[in-house]
Motif scaffolding. Structure first.
Motif, PDB file in Angstrom:
ATOM      1  N   GLY A 164       0.819  -1.206   0.000  1.00  0.00           N
ATOM      2  CA  GLY A 164       0.000   0.000   0.000  1.00  0.00           C
ATOM      3  C   GLY A 164       0.857   1.262   0.000  1.00  0.00           C
ATOM      4  O   GLY A 164       0.563   2.234  -0.700  1.00  0.00           O
ATOM      5  N   VAL A 165       1.939   1.237   0.771  1.00  0.00           N
ATOM      6  CA  VAL A 165       2.830   2.404   0.859  1.00  0.00           C
ATOM      7  C   VAL A 165       3.485   2.659  -0.497  1.00  0.00           C
ATOM      8  O   VAL A 165       3.490   3.788  -1.002  1.00  0.00           O
ATOM      9  N   LEU A 166       4.002   1.589  -1.105  1.00  0.00           N
ATOM     10  CA  LEU A 166       4.672   1.760  -2.401  1.00  0.00           C
ATOM     11  C   LEU A 166       3.683   2.202  -3.476  1.00  0.00           C
ATOM     12  O   LEU A 166       4.002   3.043  -4.319  1.00  0.00           O
ATOM     13  N   ALA A 167       2.481   1.640  -3.423  1.00  0.00           N
ATOM     14  CA  ALA A 167       1.473   2.005  -4.420  1.00  0.00           C
ATOM     15  C   ALA A 167       1.167   3.493  -4.330  1.00  0.00           C
ATOM     16  O   ALA A 167       1.002   4.165  -5.348  1.00  0.00           O
ATOM     17  N   ALA A 168       1.114   4.029  -3.091  1.00  0.00           N
ATOM     18  CA  ALA A 168       0.813   5.450  -2.932  1.00  0.00           C
ATOM     19  C   ALA A 168       2.017   6.310  -3.308  1.00  0.00           C
ATOM     20  O   ALA A 168       1.878   7.331  -3.987  1.00  0.00           O
ATOM     21  N   ALA A 169       3.219   5.869  -2.895  1.00  0.00           N
ATOM     22  CA  ALA A 169       4.417   6.664  -3.168  1.00  0.00           C
ATOM     23  C   ALA A 169       4.693   6.716  -4.671  1.00  0.00           C
ATOM     24  O   ALA A 169       5.228   7.703  -5.160  1.00  0.00           O
TER      25      ALA A 169
ATOM     26  N   GLY B 196      15.645  12.447   2.235  1.00  0.00           N
ATOM     27  CA  GLY B 196      15.448  11.576   1.090  1.00  0.00           C
ATOM     28  C   GLY B 196      14.026  11.050   1.044  1.00  0.00           C
ATOM     29  O   GLY B 196      13.324  11.073   2.049  1.00  0.00           O
ATOM     30  N   GLU B 197      13.636  10.584  -0.125  1.00  0.00           N
ATOM     31  CA  GLU B 197      12.271  10.098  -0.297  1.00  0.00           C
ATOM     32  C   GLU B 197      11.946   8.956   0.668  1.00  0.00           C
ATOM     33  O   GLU B 197      10.836   8.812   1.136  1.00  0.00           O
ATOM     34  N   ARG B 198      12.968   8.111   0.950  1.00  0.00           N
ATOM     35  CA  ARG B 198      12.701   6.962   1.808  1.00  0.00           C
ATOM     36  C   ARG B 198      12.260   7.418   3.196  1.00  0.00           C
ATOM     37  O   ARG B 198      11.281   6.935   3.741  1.00  0.00           O
ATOM     38  N   ALA B 199      12.983   8.379   3.746  1.00  0.00           N
ATOM     39  CA  ALA B 199      12.626   8.887   5.081  1.00  0.00           C
ATOM     40  C   ALA B 199      11.284   9.615   5.025  1.00  0.00           C
ATOM     41  O   ALA B 199      10.474   9.509   5.938  1.00  0.00           O
ATOM     42  N   VAL B 200      11.053  10.346   3.938  1.00  0.00           N
ATOM     43  CA  VAL B 200       9.802  11.095   3.813  1.00  0.00           C
ATOM     44  C   VAL B 200       8.621  10.127   3.812  1.00  0.00           C
ATOM     45  O   VAL B 200       7.643  10.303   4.539  1.00  0.00           O
ATOM     46  N   VAL B 201       8.743   9.063   3.017  1.00  0.00           N
ATOM     47  CA  VAL B 201       7.616   8.141   2.858  1.00  0.00           C
ATOM     48  C   VAL B 201       7.458   7.219   4.065  1.00  0.00           C
ATOM     49  O   VAL B 201       6.387   7.122   4.660  1.00  0.00           O
ATOM     50  N   TRP B 202       8.555   6.560   4.454  1.00  0.00           N
ATOM     51  CA  TRP B 202       8.439   5.513   5.479  1.00  0.00           C
ATOM     52  C   TRP B 202       8.423   6.055   6.887  1.00  0.00           C
ATOM     53  O   TRP B 202       7.900   5.426   7.796  1.00  0.00           O
ATOM     54  N   LYS B 203       9.021   7.207   7.109  1.00  0.00           N
ATOM     55  CA  LYS B 203       8.985   7.753   8.456  1.00  0.00           C
ATOM     56  C   LYS B 203       7.843   8.765   8.604  1.00  0.00           C
ATOM     57  O   LYS B 203       6.893   8.529   9.325  1.00  0.00           O
ATOM     58  N   HIS B 204       7.956   9.870   7.858  1.00  0.00           N
ATOM     59  CA  HIS B 204       7.006  10.957   8.076  1.00  0.00           C
ATOM     60  C   HIS B 204       5.588  10.619   7.639  1.00  0.00           C
ATOM     61  O   HIS B 204       4.629  10.936   8.326  1.00  0.00           O
ATOM     62  N   ALA B 205       5.461  10.001   6.477  1.00  0.00           N
ATOM     63  CA  ALA B 205       4.114   9.753   5.966  1.00  0.00           C
ATOM     64  C   ALA B 205       3.489   8.525   6.625  1.00  0.00           C
ATOM     65  O   ALA B 205       2.379   8.587   7.150  1.00  0.00           O
ATOM     66  N   LEU B 206       4.223   7.423   6.659  1.00  0.00           N
ATOM     67  CA  LEU B 206       3.623   6.193   7.172  1.00  0.00           C
ATOM     68  C   LEU B 206       3.208   6.335   8.628  1.00  0.00           C
ATOM     69  O   LEU B 206       2.154   5.849   9.026  1.00  0.00           O
ATOM     70  N   ARG B 207       4.040   7.020   9.418  1.00  0.00           N
ATOM     71  CA  ARG B 207       3.716   7.167  10.828  1.00  0.00           C
ATOM     72  C   ARG B 207       2.345   7.817  11.006  1.00  0.00           C
ATOM     73  O   ARG B 207       1.589   7.477  11.907  1.00  0.00           O
ATOM     74  N   ASN B 208       2.017   8.764  10.129  1.00  0.00           N
ATOM     75  CA  ASN B 208       0.727   9.432  10.244  1.00  0.00           C
ATOM     76  C   ASN B 208      -0.397   8.678   9.570  1.00  0.00           C
ATOM     77  O   ASN B 208      -1.551   8.761   9.970  1.00  0.00           O
ATOM     78  N   ALA B 209      -0.049   7.949   8.509  1.00  0.00           N
ATOM     79  CA  ALA B 209      -1.081   7.206   7.798  1.00  0.00           C
ATOM     80  C   ALA B 209      -1.437   5.932   8.554  1.00  0.00           C
ATOM     81  O   ALA B 209      -2.504   5.363   8.355  1.00  0.00           O
ATOM     82  N   ALA B 210      -0.550   5.496   9.450  1.00  0.00           N
ATOM     83  CA  ALA B 210      -0.701   4.197  10.101  1.00  0.00           C
ATOM     84  C   ALA B 210      -2.004   4.053  10.885  1.00  0.00           C
ATOM     85  O   ALA B 210      -2.502   2.951  11.077  1.00  0.00           O
ATOM     86  N   ILE B 211      -2.553   5.178  11.327  1.00  0.00           N
ATOM     87  CA  ILE B 211      -3.792   5.147  12.096  1.00  0.00           C
ATOM     88  C   ILE B 211      -4.885   4.365  11.359  1.00  0.00           C
ATOM     89  O   ILE B 211      -5.627   3.601  11.962  1.00  0.00           O
ATOM     90  N   VAL B 212      -4.958   4.545  10.053  1.00  0.00           N
ATOM     91  CA  VAL B 212      -6.051   3.930   9.288  1.00  0.00           C
ATOM     92  C   VAL B 212      -5.918   2.406   9.213  1.00  0.00           C
ATOM     93  O   VAL B 212      -6.835   1.691   9.625  1.00  0.00           O
ATOM     94  N   PRO B 213      -4.779   1.872   8.728  1.00  0.00           N
ATOM     95  CA  PRO B 213      -4.659   0.418   8.752  1.00  0.00           C
ATOM     96  C   PRO B 213      -4.729  -0.149  10.168  1.00  0.00           C
ATOM     97  O   PRO B 213      -5.206  -1.260  10.373  1.00  0.00           O
ATOM     98  N   LEU B 214      -4.292   0.652  11.133  1.00  0.00           N
ATOM     99  CA  LEU B 214      -4.336   0.193  12.520  1.00  0.00           C
ATOM    100  C   LEU B 214      -5.775  -0.004  12.988  1.00  0.00           C
ATOM    101  O   LEU B 214      -6.099  -0.959  13.684  1.00  0.00           O
ATOM    102  N   THR B 215      -6.637   0.938  12.604  1.00  0.00           N
ATOM    103  CA  THR B 215      -8.042   0.816  12.957  1.00  0.00           C
ATOM    104  C   THR B 215      -8.601  -0.472  12.367  1.00  0.00           C
ATOM    105  O   THR B 215      -9.365  -1.194  13.000  1.00  0.00           O
TER     106      THR B 215
END
Lengths: 330, 305
Positions: free
Chosen positions: B117-122, B214-233
């Motif tokens: 899901g992360v890669l598909a969005a990135a 770098g994109e990796r930190a942007v996507v996997w750290k900054h974005a995923l940490r905030n997006a994680a709420i949804v899959p977590l629910t």
């Protein structure tokens, strides 16, 4: 601040396009300017005039994949950023040129402490022990006048006020001591007293560090207060540029004059503020000639047919230029 | 933090209590247990004896509290089908098998779906994104029991690579776990992707890039940490679907877990075991959601207060 200094930033014919379903359009077109150390350049214009896009284009961070910078040169300390690879650009971002975004409420990541976010900005560029970077992060907070920064680094963004958050964003911007900071309407969402404090802070920082500032705004009060030079943008192009004082005293483009006329002043009492009739042209339907011509009271046939080249502004100052066919007559 | 936890914990207790009421009520709705237990030719005297012995003539409220008291001690009576064992004992014997299979299925689901899901969005509109969409479509349109049968036929019968049924080594788990996680991968991938797309537009993502990250930190750290709420629910829902899914999948693969047990107990009219299974299902479900709430607080500092 004399003209003989080598500019920190020199932008030539910057050209950014945006691809939509209707085709590809210019959002930033033929934008050129120069900026010296310690100087502040204001960029004013209506929403959609390409001010923010200009800022993002300098950093190579226009929203992908729709937008892309397709032409021009961006010389930062003599190095052309446009010819750099993405990896090389990352070395420059944050370290040599940085940006403060408009809304402090959304520009900090809610999931991390502000200390973490500051430290990260430093870690990307500096090879130093975590401990000493931590000290520098605290130092940066102190520079933006955050009280008790040793404790504040443990706070999350939601524990701070809007003004305080914008200071933190400022601290992130200055943390690696960049040569240029682009401030994109940084005070728009702050209330007036906090706004004044923030402007004072930027001025102080500039005096302390000699950084050059690009201040994107639509507030002429701010321009008058902190900028030495001004670009007036309309529909992606510069319509008038020059020293603030010259432009304020002798606005040469009808658009600039209209903008200045719509600013309320204490001395001039009016019932209703004058406004500019009409709307800026949509990107997909830009006029062939001068882009302001459809709204301009002075427009004549040639204004509708061809885009005017640069000419000297009415002040006669060597850096005062205007893009208007009739600048001399009106 | 403590207040948040306290509220969630009390909610869990209330939910559990509600479950006991429902289980008790359902048993009474399904008719007198005496009829089910006694042979057809039993005399009314025999029936009366049993009623008195079990206290079924006492007021409903008294019966409920007796039931509740027993439930609190884990006592659901003796199994009718598995002679000589308590109902809860039977269920607890089969619980490890379900937990083993269920957690393996969740693991597969999370390990495949979240990165996808992360890669598909990135890389929106890239080949990865398209494949993720196709996979999600297949996952949501193929029923898991059918997939289970096809997997058995292909890998068990035709190719002979993996065992088709029963519980044994690791190889026994592979097919049922895939069948179980199939739908979850689809749902979780889509959820992660859309949550990531929202977050990637945020201003703090722009700021992270401005910092020179770098994109990796942007996507996997900054974005995923905030997006994680949804899959977590969704993870809470996932725990539920593992349980309901286990009933079907465990039956298809003859996996001796509590899902399979539930079907067997229903077939054998073993009410005490059915009740125990329902309560254990409920407890697992509630614990999973409690865990999700705690993870929320970890992921989003704004929830902690």
């Amino acid at each position: 601040m004399s003209d003989s200094n080598r500019p920190v930033l020199e932008v030539e014919n910057l050209h950014t396009v945006i691809a939509t379903q209707r085709g590809t359009f210019d959002v930033v077109d033929q934008v050129s300017f120069r900026l010296e150390a310690g100087e502040t350049l204001g960029i004013v214009g209506e929403s959609g005039s390409g001010k923010s896009m200009t800022g993002l284009s300098l950093l190579g961070l226009v929203p992908k994949p729709a937008a892309s910078v397709v032409g021009g040169r961006v010389l930062l300390d003599g190095e052309d950023l446009r010819s750099k690879s993405e990896a090389e650009l990352r070395q420059v971002r944050g370290r040599k040129i940085s940006m403060i975004l408009q809304d402090p409420q959304t520009s900090l990541n809610p999931a991390f402490t502000i200390g973490n976010q500051l430290l990260e900005a430093l870690q990307v560029h500096e090879r130093d022990s975590r401990q000493s970077l931590r000290q520098r992060a605290i130092q940066a907070l102190r520079q933006v006048r955050v009280a008790a920064p040793e404790r504040r680094v443990h706070d999350y963004p939601h524990q701070m006020s809007g003004g305080m958050k914008q200071r933190v964003v400022g601290a992130i911007a200055i943390s690696c001591a960049p040569r240029v900071i682009i401030a994109d309407e940084p005070t728009t969402s702050l209330d007036v007293t906090i706004q004044a404090q923030y402007l004072k802070l930027l001025e102080d920082l500039q005096r302390e560090t000699g950084l050059a500032l690009i201040f994107i705004t639509h507030d002429f009060g701010i321009v008058a207060r902190i900028c030495q030079h001004l670009l007036v943008m309309y529909a992606g192009r510069i319509v008038e540029a020059g020293p603030v004082r010259e432009i304020f005293n002798r606005p040469s483009h009808p658009y600039t004059r209209a903008l200045l006329a719509s600013v309320p002043t204490v001395e001039r009492k009016v019932d209703r503020l004058p406004s500019i009739e009409g709307q800026p042209p949509p990107l997909h339907d830009l006029p062939k000639g001068c882009r302001f011509a459809p709204r301009c009271g002075f427009a004549e046939t040639r204004c509708h047919e061809a885009y005017p080249g640069h000419s000297a502004g009415r002040s006669g100052h060597p850096r005062h230029i205007v893009n208007c066919w009739r600048a001399e007559e009106i | 933090m403590s207040k948040f936890f306290l509220v969630r914990f009390s909610e869990a207790i209330v939910a559990l209590w509600a479950i006991t009421v429902i289980v008790f009520a359902l048993t009474h709705l399904s008719g007198s247990p005496v009829d089910a237990l006694l042979p057809d030719d039993a005399t009314p005297e025999q029936a009366q004896m049993l009623i008195e012995e079990w206290g079924l003539d006492r007021p409903l409220l008294v019966q409920y509290f007796t039931f509740l008291g027993n439930v609190l001690q884990g006592d659901f009576g003796d199994s009718l089908k598995w002679r000589g064992q308590t109902a809860m004992g039977v269920v607890l014997d089969h619980l490890p098998a379900t937990l083993q299979l269920g957690s393996f299925a969740v693991l597969i689901g999370v390990v495949v779906a979240v990165p996808l899901g992360v890669l598909a969005a990135a890389r929106k509109n890239s080949a990865i994104d398209t494949s993720a969409n196709v996979l999600a479509l297949l996952g949501q349109s193929i029923p898991n029991f059918w997939l289970g049968i096809i997997l058995v036929w292909l890998f068990g019968v035709t190719l002979g690579w993996l065992p088709t049924s029963g519980r044994g080594g690791f190889s026994h788990m592979i097919l049922p776990a895939i069948a179980m996680s199939w739908f979850q991968i689809a749902a979780l991938t889509r959820l992660t992707r859309s949550a990531m797309l929202d977050v990637l537009d945020a201003e703090y993502i722009k700021l992270a890039r401005i910092k020179g990250l770098g994109e990796r930190a942007v996507v996997w750290k900054h974005a995923l940490r905030n997006a994680a709420i949804v899959p977590l629910t969704y993870f809470g829902v996932l725990a539920g679907s593992i349980l309901t899914g286990s009933v079907v999948i465990e039956t298809v693969f003859a996996w001796p877990g509590i899902g399979w047990l539930a079907i067997e107990a229903i077939r054998g009219r073993d009410y005490p075991v059915v009740q125990s299974v329902v309560v254990v299902f409920a407890v697992i479900y509630i614990l999973a959601n409690l865990l999700v709430d705690l993870l929320y607080a970890y992921v989003d500092p704004r929830i902690r207060r």
